[in-house]
Write a protein that holds these residues in place. Sequence first.
Motif, short mmCIF file in Angstrom:
data_model
loop_
_atom_site.label_atom_id
_atom_site.label_comp_id
_atom_site.label_asym_id
_atom_site.label_seq_id
_atom_site.Cartn_x
_atom_site.Cartn_y
_atom_site.Cartn_z
N VAL A 18 -58.28 -18.64 -58.81
CA VAL A 18 -59.03 -19.28 -59.89
C VAL A 18 -59.63 -20.61 -59.45
N LEU A 19 -59.03 -21.24 -58.45
CA LEU A 19 -59.56 -22.50 -57.93
C LEU A 19 -59.52 -22.44 -56.42
N SER A 20 -60.60 -22.90 -55.78
CA SER A 20 -60.50 -22.95 -54.33
C SER A 20 -61.11 -24.24 -53.80
N GLY A 21 -60.36 -24.90 -52.96
CA GLY A 21 -60.83 -26.09 -52.28
C GLY A 21 -61.28 -27.21 -53.19
N VAL A 22 -60.53 -27.45 -54.26
CA VAL A 22 -60.91 -28.51 -55.19
C VAL A 22 -60.30 -29.85 -54.76
N SER A 23 -61.14 -30.85 -54.64
CA SER A 23 -60.65 -32.20 -54.35
C SER A 23 -61.19 -33.15 -55.41
N LEU A 24 -60.35 -34.02 -55.90
CA LEU A 24 -60.83 -35.06 -56.81
C LEU A 24 -59.82 -36.19 -56.85
#
Lengths: 249, 264
Positions: A18-24
């Motif tokens: 559902v999420l890939s490679g998320v940065s924040l």
Amino acid sequence: MSLIQVQDLTVSYGASTVLSGVSLHVEPGEIVTIVGPNGSGKTSLLRAIIGAVKPAKGRVIHGSGVKIGYVPQNLHIDETLPITVSRFLKLPSYVAVVDISYALMQAGVPDLAKAQLSQLSGGQFQRVLLARALIGKPDLLLLDEATQGLDQRGSASFYQQIETVRQDTGCAILMISHELHVVMSASDRVICLNGHVCCEGTPAVVASAPEYRALFGTGTGGALALYRHEHDHSHDHGDHNHDHTEAAE
Amino acid sequence: MLDDFMVRAALAGIGVAFAAAPLGCFVVWRRMAYFGDATAHAAILGVALSLAFSVSIFVGTMTVALLMALVVNVLSGRGYAMDTLLGVLAHSALAFGLVAVSFISGVRIDLMAYLFGDILAVSRLDLSIIWGGAALVVALIGWRWSALLTSTLDEDLAYASGINPKREQLVLTVALAITVAVAIKVVGVLLIAAMLIIPAAAARPLSRTPEGMAIAAGLIGMLSAIIGLRAAYVLDTPAGPSIVCVAAITFVATSILRGFRHTR
């Protein structure tokens, strides 16, 4: 120092990613809003931040000593469970009566301490959840579509309350919202999510970004476009990868 | 005093009600009523195994109830709805238990005693096991009370407070297995779920807080045990079912009370 840092986060449920490679990251005092269509992984991102799902890859770093207050989506209280607002605010650990009345006042519902949780209106309930999140004097508030089920007036006044809370306490806010007009006026930074971070920046920057327009359309019809978003929108920069199965490997 | 079988029966009933009250509240709040039923049904297999290997009934039923609860915990959310899974496991455990009992040669066991309980035959040893188990269950739930309550309200809320709701679920599962094992002699397999659910349900209209509901459920359960036993003695009716009947009448009474409050 960032309050939280999400690094290269990948979240999967079974075979579906559902999420890939998320940065924040979230800095002290700022309001960051996450927008995105249904199924874009917004809630999964918050659940990963509070530790309810284990990331398949990447990590979530909490700044040292940073306290997080979490306001869930409207939760269902079973009619068979009798519980007063003040008892609810004392979960899971003891809180002094003065702190309870202060938190309820901050959330704009000073008179509800003795009310039964199951008999509150949607707006009151949301504020009680906010009060519970405020009790620990958080540095960061996480709000997961906190105004779901409220009418327009109710949600406008809820966001006003949030703004007041930020002014009073100086806490940062990371929220998910469907209400684009609120997002665009109140946020310092907007992150547009669709399995990955599509684009981010100040509301003005995001609103004019082609990725955002592909998701939400232009102008006031944007809110409706939430539900009609198509998966094959093109990115004219970077190397975002829309192939989720490939990204999962 | 303990020489009187009626006194022993009353103390056994009170012990079971004591453990069943806080646990029963969670069973009601979390909508696990069928879970309690299923664990109890599986306990018959435990009875058969204890007789076959000649170990104590408590050990046998507790082991099987625990295994059953753990299997459900692991399998839930993997393609079958919870009620289907419980139905399959509970009734197959019951069937295997009944078949296993028939294989035990030379021993004629009174199955009725395990299905409906035999509270009047409670010995001093039984009594100490019942009270030991009940104290353990109440201590376990008391220790995890806040965490359990938070997980019951919302799993994500629990995670955000640093509580693992899966672990709390396991605590309830273990407590349920212990309760089933100690209650089997008192009310029997078929009526254990009644002792869990009916006092808690009857306490609901009287309470404003979770703690209040647990205490009210405890009092209702204990009173039901005492009045039910007395009624069984006077009217010459089966003891276990009489206790459940009194609890059920209390439930009707508090429900009517709530109805009056609503119309006012």
